[in-house]
Design an enzyme around this catalytic site. Structure first.
Site, PDB file in Angstrom:
ATOM      1  N   HIS A  32       0.861  -1.226  -0.012  1.00 26.47           N
ATOM      2  CA  HIS A  32       0.194   0.076  -0.190  1.00 26.47           C
ATOM      3  C   HIS A  32       0.693   1.257   0.020  1.00 26.47           C
ATOM      4  O   HIS A  32       0.219   2.597  -0.593  1.00 26.47           O
ATOM      5  CB  HIS A  32      -1.094   0.086   1.196  1.00 26.47           C
ATOM      6  N   ASP A  63       0.006  -7.372   1.776  1.00 28.37           N
ATOM      7  CA  ASP A  63       0.419  -6.054   1.950  1.00 28.37           C
ATOM      8  C   ASP A  63       2.003  -5.974   1.751  1.00 28.37           C
ATOM      9  O   ASP A  63       2.749  -5.285   2.697  1.00 28.37           O
ATOM     10  CB  ASP A  63      -0.077  -5.353   3.150  1.00 28.37           C
ATOM     11  N   GLY A 132       2.904   6.820   7.762  1.00 29.01           N
ATOM     12  CA  GLY A 132       4.600   6.924   7.388  1.00 29.01           C
ATOM     13  C   GLY A 132       5.426   5.737   7.934  1.00 29.01           C
ATOM     14  O   GLY A 132       6.347   5.345   7.555  1.00 29.01           O
ATOM     15  N   SER A 134       4.234   2.504   8.144  1.00 28.83           N
ATOM     16  CA  SER A 134       4.176   1.312   7.015  1.00 28.83           C
ATOM     17  C   SER A 134       5.436   0.934   6.175  1.00 28.83           C
ATOM     18  O   SER A 134       6.029   1.796   5.702  1.00 28.83           O
ATOM     19  CB  SER A 134       2.735   1.761   6.092  1.00 28.83           C
TER      20      SER A 134
END
Length: 174
Positions: A32, A63, A132, A134
Protein backbone atom coordinates in the site's frame (compact mmCIF):
# COMPACT_ATOMS: atom_id res chain seq x y z
CA UNK A 1 14.76 4.32 5.13
CA UNK A 2 11.93 6.60 4.07
CA UNK A 3 10.08 5.76 0.86
CA UNK A 4 9.18 8.95 -1.02
CA UNK A 5 6.32 8.45 -3.50
CA UNK A 6 5.74 10.69 -6.53
CA UNK A 7 2.91 11.04 -9.04
CA UNK A 8 3.28 11.33 -12.83
CA UNK A 9 3.95 15.08 -12.48
CA UNK A 10 6.86 14.30 -10.12
CA UNK A 11 4.96 15.73 -7.14
CA UNK A 12 5.45 14.09 -3.76
CA UNK A 13 2.12 12.62 -2.66
CA UNK A 14 3.04 10.21 0.12
CA UNK A 15 5.70 8.44 2.08
CA UNK A 16 6.32 5.27 4.01
CA UNK A 17 9.18 3.20 5.35
CA UNK A 18 11.33 0.34 4.14
CA UNK A 19 14.40 -1.73 4.96
CA UNK A 20 17.11 -3.58 3.07
CA UNK A 21 17.34 -7.36 3.00
CA UNK A 22 20.60 -7.45 1.04
CA UNK A 23 23.54 -5.10 0.44
CA UNK A 24 22.76 -4.83 -3.30
CA UNK A 25 19.55 -2.85 -2.81
CA UNK A 26 16.83 -5.47 -2.44
CA UNK A 27 14.41 -4.00 0.07
CA UNK A 28 10.96 -4.48 1.56
CA UNK A 29 8.04 -2.13 2.15
CA UNK A 30 4.25 -2.49 2.17
CA UNK A 31 2.33 -2.82 -1.07
CA UNK A 32 0.00 0.00 0.00
CA UNK A 33 3.01 2.35 0.32
CA UNK A 34 3.96 2.05 -3.36
CA UNK A 35 0.51 1.36 -4.82
CA UNK A 36 -0.42 3.98 -7.45
CA UNK A 37 3.11 5.44 -7.31
CA UNK A 38 4.57 6.64 -10.60
CA UNK A 39 8.14 6.86 -9.26
CA UNK A 40 9.78 6.53 -5.86
CA UNK A 41 12.99 7.15 -3.96
CA UNK A 42 14.58 5.74 -0.84
CA UNK A 43 15.89 8.44 1.48
CA UNK A 44 18.41 7.01 3.92
CA UNK A 45 19.20 8.33 7.38
CA UNK A 46 22.17 10.30 6.00
CA UNK A 47 19.64 12.20 3.78
CA UNK A 48 21.04 10.64 0.58
CA UNK A 49 18.35 9.55 -1.83
CA UNK A 50 18.42 6.63 -4.22
CA UNK A 51 16.02 5.80 -7.03
CA UNK A 52 13.71 2.85 -6.49
CA UNK A 53 14.08 1.38 -9.96
CA UNK A 54 11.90 -1.69 -9.86
CA UNK A 55 9.22 -3.60 -8.03
CA UNK A 56 10.67 -7.11 -7.88
CA UNK A 57 7.52 -8.70 -6.52
CA UNK A 58 4.41 -7.91 -4.53
CA UNK A 59 1.40 -9.39 -2.80
CA UNK A 60 -1.47 -6.93 -2.24
CA UNK A 61 -3.36 -9.32 0.06
CA UNK A 62 -0.38 -9.77 2.39
CA UNK A 63 0.58 -6.09 1.85
CA UNK A 64 4.20 -6.80 0.89
CA UNK A 65 6.33 -5.26 -1.86
CA UNK A 66 9.91 -6.25 -2.64
CA UNK A 67 11.69 -3.42 -4.37
CA UNK A 68 15.08 -2.66 -5.92
CA UNK A 69 16.91 0.47 -4.75
CA UNK A 70 19.68 1.59 -7.12
CA UNK A 71 23.06 1.49 -5.39
CA UNK A 72 25.20 -0.90 -3.41
CA UNK A 73 26.82 -1.46 -0.02
CA UNK A 74 23.57 -0.96 1.86
CA UNK A 75 23.21 -2.29 5.41
CA UNK A 76 20.69 -5.14 5.33
CA UNK A 77 18.71 -6.43 8.28
CA UNK A 78 18.61 -10.14 9.10
CA UNK A 79 15.23 -11.87 8.89
CA UNK A 80 14.15 -13.90 11.90
CA UNK A 81 11.84 -16.91 11.78
CA UNK A 82 8.51 -15.25 12.57
CA UNK A 83 6.93 -18.62 13.45
CA UNK A 84 8.94 -18.39 16.68
CA UNK A 85 7.40 -15.06 17.74
CA UNK A 86 5.59 -15.35 21.09
CA UNK A 87 2.99 -13.28 22.92
CA UNK A 88 4.62 -10.86 25.37
CA UNK A 89 7.92 -10.75 23.47
CA UNK A 90 9.57 -7.31 23.47
CA UNK A 91 9.76 -5.66 20.03
CA UNK A 92 10.97 -2.44 18.41
CA UNK A 93 9.50 -0.67 15.38
CA UNK A 94 11.74 1.45 13.15
CA UNK A 95 10.21 3.71 10.56
CA UNK A 96 9.43 7.21 9.37
CA UNK A 97 6.14 8.19 11.04
CA UNK A 98 4.85 11.49 9.67
CA UNK A 99 8.13 11.77 7.72
CA UNK A 100 10.28 11.69 10.87
CA UNK A 101 12.96 9.32 9.62
CA UNK A 102 14.72 6.74 11.74
CA UNK A 103 12.14 6.85 14.54
CA UNK A 104 11.98 3.93 16.94
CA UNK A 105 9.25 2.80 19.29
CA UNK A 106 9.03 -0.18 21.59
CA UNK A 107 6.30 -2.50 22.73
CA UNK A 108 5.39 -6.14 22.97
CA UNK A 109 3.74 -8.76 20.83
CA UNK A 110 0.10 -8.67 21.90
CA UNK A 111 -0.86 -11.63 19.70
CA UNK A 112 1.61 -13.61 17.60
CA UNK A 113 -1.04 -14.78 15.13
CA UNK A 114 -4.01 -12.44 14.68
CA UNK A 115 -6.40 -13.54 11.92
CA UNK A 116 -6.74 -10.69 9.46
CA UNK A 117 -9.15 -12.46 7.14
CA UNK A 118 -8.44 -13.59 3.56
CA UNK A 119 -6.12 -16.28 4.96
CA UNK A 120 -3.64 -13.69 6.26
CA UNK A 121 -2.30 -13.75 9.79
CA UNK A 122 -0.69 -10.69 11.32
CA UNK A 123 1.40 -10.06 14.40
CA UNK A 124 -0.50 -7.72 16.71
CA UNK A 125 1.90 -5.31 18.44
CA UNK A 126 1.61 -2.57 21.05
CA UNK A 127 4.51 -0.41 19.80
CA UNK A 128 3.10 2.88 18.52
CA UNK A 129 3.11 3.36 14.75
CA UNK A 130 1.70 6.29 12.77
CA UNK A 131 1.15 7.11 9.09
CA UNK A 132 4.55 6.86 7.42
CA UNK A 133 5.58 3.90 9.59
CA UNK A 134 4.08 1.47 7.09
CA UNK A 135 6.75 -0.75 5.59
CA UNK A 136 9.15 -0.32 8.50
CA UNK A 137 10.94 -3.13 10.28
CA UNK A 138 9.56 -4.71 13.44
CA UNK A 139 12.59 -6.06 15.28
CA UNK A 140 13.17 -8.56 18.05
CA UNK A 141 15.71 -7.99 20.84
CA UNK A 142 18.50 -9.23 18.55
CA UNK A 143 17.75 -6.58 15.87
CA UNK A 144 16.32 -9.25 13.54
CA UNK A 145 13.20 -8.50 11.50
CA UNK A 146 10.16 -10.41 12.75
CA UNK A 147 7.63 -8.34 10.81
CA UNK A 148 6.74 -5.38 8.64
CA UNK A 149 4.67 -2.57 10.19
CA UNK A 150 1.46 -2.43 8.20
CA UNK A 151 -1.27 -0.53 10.03
CA UNK A 152 -3.28 0.51 13.03
CA UNK A 153 -6.89 -0.35 13.77
CA UNK A 154 -8.87 2.87 13.61
CA UNK A 155 -10.22 4.27 16.87
CA UNK A 156 -7.95 2.03 18.92
CA UNK A 157 -5.12 2.66 21.30
CA UNK A 158 -1.97 0.83 20.21
CA UNK A 159 -3.69 -1.99 18.33
CA UNK A 160 -1.16 -2.22 15.53
CA UNK A 161 -0.41 -4.95 13.02
CA UNK A 162 2.69 -6.30 11.30
CA UNK A 163 3.07 -8.77 8.45
CA UNK A 164 5.20 -11.72 9.68
CA UNK A 165 8.71 -11.74 8.20
CA UNK A 166 8.31 -15.32 6.92
CA UNK A 167 5.77 -13.96 4.41
CA UNK A 168 8.55 -12.07 2.58
CA UNK A 169 9.81 -15.33 1.11
CA UNK A 170 6.33 -16.22 -0.13
CA UNK A 171 6.27 -13.28 -2.55
CA UNK A 172 6.97 -14.25 -6.16
CA UNK A 173 9.90 -12.32 -7.60
CA UNK A 174 10.11 -11.27 -11.25
Amino acid sequence: FTVLCYDKDNKLFGSGSGFFIDADGTAVTNFHVIQDTYSAEAQLNDEKTYKISKVIGYDPIKDIAIIKVDGANFKPLALADSSKVRNGQKIYCVGSPMGLSNSISEGIVANASRDGGNGVNFIQITAPISPGSSGGAVLNEYCEVIGISTGTLRDSQSVNLAVPSNEINSVSRN
